[in-house]
Scaffold this motif. Structure first.
Motif, mmCIF file in Angstrom:
data_model
loop_
_atom_site.group_PDB
_atom_site.id
_atom_site.type_symbol
_atom_site.label_atom_id
_atom_site.label_comp_id
_atom_site.label_asym_id
_atom_site.label_seq_id
_atom_site.Cartn_x
_atom_site.Cartn_y
_atom_site.Cartn_z
ATOM 1 N N UNK A 167 7.856 -40.846 -26.987
ATOM 2 C CA UNK A 167 9.060 -40.548 -26.190
ATOM 3 C C UNK A 167 9.205 -41.640 -25.234
ATOM 4 N N UNK A 168 8.135 -42.125 -24.407
ATOM 5 C CA UNK A 168 8.233 -43.243 -23.559
ATOM 6 C C UNK A 168 8.786 -44.349 -24.154
ATOM 7 N N UNK A 169 8.492 -44.644 -25.435
ATOM 8 C CA UNK A 169 9.123 -45.926 -26.113
ATOM 9 C C UNK A 169 10.428 -45.766 -26.248
ATOM 10 N N UNK A 170 10.871 -44.691 -26.695
ATOM 11 C CA UNK A 170 12.359 -44.602 -26.808
ATOM 12 C C UNK A 170 13.113 -44.677 -25.244
ATOM 13 N N UNK A 171 12.795 -44.026 -24.474
ATOM 14 C CA UNK A 171 13.394 -44.230 -23.145
ATOM 15 C C UNK A 171 13.303 -45.664 -22.699
ATOM 16 N N UNK A 172 12.166 -46.425 -22.986
ATOM 17 C CA UNK A 172 12.213 -47.850 -22.345
ATOM 18 C C UNK A 172 12.987 -48.737 -23.278
ATOM 19 N N UNK A 173 12.982 -48.630 -24.497
ATOM 20 C CA UNK A 173 13.762 -49.435 -25.522
ATOM 21 C C UNK A 173 15.274 -49.103 -25.369
ATOM 22 N N UNK A 174 15.836 -47.828 -24.943
ATOM 23 C CA UNK A 174 17.282 -47.407 -24.926
ATOM 24 C C UNK A 174 17.786 -48.320 -23.777
ATOM 25 N N UNK A 175 16.798 -48.328 -22.484
ATOM 26 C CA UNK A 175 17.201 -49.018 -21.444
ATOM 27 C C UNK A 175 17.233 -50.379 -21.634
ATOM 28 N N UNK A 176 16.215 -50.823 -22.334
ATOM 29 C CA UNK A 176 16.072 -52.155 -22.505
ATOM 30 C C UNK A 176 17.415 -53.024 -23.399
ATOM 31 N N UNK A 177 17.841 -52.084 -24.124
ATOM 32 C CA UNK A 177 18.943 -52.674 -25.004
ATOM 33 C C UNK A 177 20.093 -52.725 -23.906
ATOM 34 N N UNK A 178 20.465 -51.864 -22.949
ATOM 35 C CA UNK A 178 21.629 -52.017 -22.052
ATOM 36 C C UNK A 178 21.995 -50.654 -21.926
ATOM 37 N N UNK A 179 21.591 -49.566 -22.299
ATOM 38 C CA UNK A 179 21.959 -48.195 -21.912
ATOM 39 C C UNK A 179 21.629 -47.812 -20.492
ATOM 40 N N UNK A 180 22.596 -47.337 -19.539
ATOM 41 C CA UNK A 180 22.397 -47.201 -18.090
ATOM 42 C C UNK A 180 21.903 -45.756 -17.673
ATOM 43 N N UNK A 181 22.302 -44.769 -18.530
ATOM 44 C CA UNK A 181 21.777 -43.352 -18.295
ATOM 45 C C UNK A 181 21.216 -43.033 -19.498
ATOM 46 N N UNK A 182 20.050 -42.709 -19.361
ATOM 47 C CA UNK A 182 19.159 -42.258 -20.315
ATOM 48 C C UNK A 182 18.387 -40.994 -19.962
ATOM 49 N N UNK A 183 18.365 -39.798 -20.843
ATOM 50 C CA UNK A 183 17.597 -38.829 -20.593
ATOM 51 C C UNK A 183 17.009 -37.776 -21.823
ATOM 52 N N UNK A 184 16.354 -36.922 -21.524
ATOM 53 C CA UNK A 184 15.948 -36.033 -22.775
ATOM 54 C C UNK A 184 16.691 -34.862 -22.622
ATOM 55 N N UNK A 185 17.446 -34.358 -23.632
ATOM 56 C CA UNK A 185 18.127 -33.268 -23.487
ATOM 57 C C UNK A 185 17.702 -32.162 -24.238
ATOM 58 N N UNK A 186 16.643 -32.383 -25.144
ATOM 59 C CA UNK A 186 16.209 -31.204 -25.912
ATOM 60 C C UNK A 186 14.775 -31.855 -26.409
ATOM 61 N N UNK A 187 13.672 -30.759 -26.517
ATOM 62 C CA UNK A 187 12.497 -31.532 -26.913
ATOM 63 C C UNK A 187 11.827 -29.991 -27.690
#
Length: 245
Positions: A167-187
């Motif tokens: 999950x940490x990889x996805x959070x970091x990568x999504x921000x890295x490509x440019x998304x400004x608001x990133x959150x987990x909405x289901x697990x």
């Protein structure tokens, strides 16, 4: 496929319904704003989106066998491809798909580049495959009537086919490509769903065309004041230093 998915994917229906709920909150024009379902399979998410009155829908999948079961339906534009199609998408749903791609960064970047400013990505993937999470995942399958033999066979079939990132990889990568608001909405055991929003970002000086248009306004301060009142736009004005003769 639907019956198989509900037995092997925790929160399968819950994630689809949550994706539709996000679309209902963030899509301004359901008839015109374009939504794409990546890895659409036999079109379950597309069908539910259409039933919720979203009518500009695109489904893309790399499996021609899957698409053959739905491409006759006039509820969406169906694309057979292993690449993300170019276009202006207001919403991108990519659930249970990227974990089959080893080099995810390129695909995530392509999705980001084809989302309009203010648009969003919903992404669900398998993010763990060991420890207590894996045991809870297998227990979920047992509760759905999946046998031990089927559990073992499924795990064997996914070796060297599924590529897990944390999950940490996805959070970091999504921000890295440019998304400004990133959150987990289901697990759920072994699976995580992310919501990433692409903000507006306008900077005078970065675009010659935009600069010339804005500077044609007689009162630049009034223009900046007006833009600052729009909450979804991040606006900055870079004052150029005076030129010396």
């Amino acid at each position: 496929f639907f019956n198989h998915a509900t037995k092997h994917i925790p929160d399968y229906q819950r994630v689809i319904k949550k994706s539709i709920n996000v679309c209902q909150q963030l899509i301004k024009d359901p008839a015109e704003d374009r939504i794409i379902d990546v890895g659409c399979a036999t079109g379950e998410t597309i069908k539910q989106l259409y039933g919720a009155n979203f009518h500009n829908l695109v489904g893309v999948d790399s499996s021609s066998e899957m698409l053959a079961k739905v491409e006759h339906l006039p509820i969406a534009f169906w694309i057979h491809s292993s690449h993300f199609p170019e276009g202006n998408f207001h919403g991108v749903l990519c659930n249970w798909t990227l974990h089959f791609i080893r080099e995810k960064l390129d695909y995530i970047t392509s999705m980001y580049n084809n989302i309009v400013p203010g648009g969003f990505l919903i992404l669900t993937d398998k993010t763990k495959n060991s420890g207590i999470d894996l045991e809870l995942y297998h227990e979920f399958k047992r509760e759905q009537g999946v046998t031990e033999e089927e559990i073992v066979a499924k795990a064997e079939s996914l070796k060297d086919v599924m590529f897990i990132n944390s999950p940490e990889w996805y959070l970091d990568t999504l921000r890295q490509v440019g998304f400004k608001e990133v959150s987990i909405i289901n697990s759920a055991p072994c699976f995580t769903t992310f919501l990433a929003i692409k903000n507006f970002s306008i900077s005078i000086g970065e675009s010659t065309t935009l600069t010339s248009k804005l500077l044609s306004v007689s009162n630049i301060n009034s223009c900046l004041s007006f833009m600052s009142k729009i909450p979804s736009i991040q606006f900055s004005y870079k004052r150029e230093p005076p030129k010396r003769n």
